[in-house]
Design a protein around this motif. Structure first.
Motif, PDB file in Angstrom:
ATOM      1  N   VAL A  34     -18.350  56.748  33.443  1.00  0.00           N
ATOM      2  CA  VAL A  34     -19.471  56.534  32.233  1.00  0.00           C
ATOM      3  C   VAL A  34     -19.701  57.952  31.776  1.00  0.00           C
ATOM      4  N   THR A  35     -19.860  58.213  30.727  1.00  0.00           N
ATOM      5  CA  THR A  35     -20.192  59.368  29.923  1.00  0.00           C
ATOM      6  C   THR A  35     -21.286  59.253  28.996  1.00  0.00           C
ATOM      7  N   ASP A  36     -21.866  60.180  28.493  1.00  0.00           N
ATOM      8  CA  ASP A  36     -22.849  60.044  27.451  1.00  0.00           C
ATOM      9  C   ASP A  36     -22.171  60.619  26.236  1.00  0.00           C
ATOM     10  N   ASP A  37     -22.902  60.724  24.995  1.00  0.00           N
ATOM     11  CA  ASP A  37     -22.319  61.088  23.912  1.00  0.00           C
ATOM     12  C   ASP A  37     -21.801  62.554  23.886  1.00  0.00           C
ATOM     13  N   ASP A  38     -22.208  63.340  24.625  1.00  0.00           N
ATOM     14  CA  ASP A  38     -21.846  64.903  24.962  1.00  0.00           C
ATOM     15  C   ASP A  38     -20.507  64.839  25.633  1.00  0.00           C
ATOM     16  N   THR A  72     -25.318  56.544  22.956  1.00  0.00           N
ATOM     17  CA  THR A  72     -24.487  55.484  23.400  1.00  0.00           C
ATOM     18  C   THR A  72     -23.803  55.905  24.811  1.00  0.00           C
ATOM     19  N   ALA A  73     -23.770  54.998  25.895  1.00  0.00           N
ATOM     20  CA  ALA A  73     -22.670  55.341  27.085  1.00  0.00           C
ATOM     21  C   ALA A  73     -21.360  54.834  26.857  1.00  0.00           C
ATOM     22  N   HIS A  74     -20.509  55.604  27.209  1.00  0.00           N
ATOM     23  CA  HIS A  74     -19.019  55.310  26.910  1.00  0.00           C
ATOM     24  C   HIS A  74     -18.404  55.028  28.567  1.00  0.00           C
ATOM     25  N   ALA A  75     -17.538  54.354  28.657  1.00  0.00           N
ATOM     26  CA  ALA A  75     -16.875  53.869  29.875  1.00  0.00           C
ATOM     27  C   ALA A  75     -15.444  53.941  29.555  1.00  0.00           C
TER      28      ALA A  75
END
Length: 130
Positions: free
Chosen positions: A110-114, A89-92
């Motif tokens: 925007v970040t990734d799951d890590d 998932t991309a998180h913003a």
């Protein structure tokens, strides 16, 4: 207004798969899961999908910082894409950088799951009416 109600104001964001986890004037949090139909060559999430996520959470952040009776429209949006999203998932997270009478400046990370940076967007939103 609840995050789901705010998101419902943007049918394109809903149709694109964007979801909101939290929405307050100082921070809006949203996400977009990886899916094959959101990808470009090589199974990477399309930059347009990532920009849709960033624009959507940024727009909600701007909306929550408007004076009573005003609306907003994006004047400019600049996105730097620095890492691909191949799964998960991309998180913003959107935060206001400047809340003025005529313009709002919103920054979105925007970040990734890590937790690795995927993209950074800076939006200028016009304050209309109010």
């Amino acid at each position: 207004m609840e995050p789901s109600q705010l998101l419902a104001l943007m049918p394109f964001a809903v149709a694109s798969g964007v979801s909101l986890a939290a929405a307050a004037p100082d921070e809006v949090v949203g996400s977009l899961p990886w899916a094959p139909e959101r990808c470009t060559a090589g199974g990477l999430m399309h930059g347009g999908a990532l920009m849709t996520l960033a624009d959507s959470v940024g727009a909600v952040c701007a909306f929550l910082n408007l004076p009573r009776g005003a609306t907003t429209s994006t004047v400019s949006s600049t996105t730097s894409l620095v890492r691909g999203v191949r799964s998960g998932t991309a998180h913003a997270v959107a935060r206001p950088a400047h809340v003025g009478r005529s313009f709002l400046l919103v920054e979105v990370e925007v970040t990734d799951d890590d937790g690795r940076l995927v993209a950074r967007t800076t939006q200028t939103q016009a304050v209309l009416g109010g």
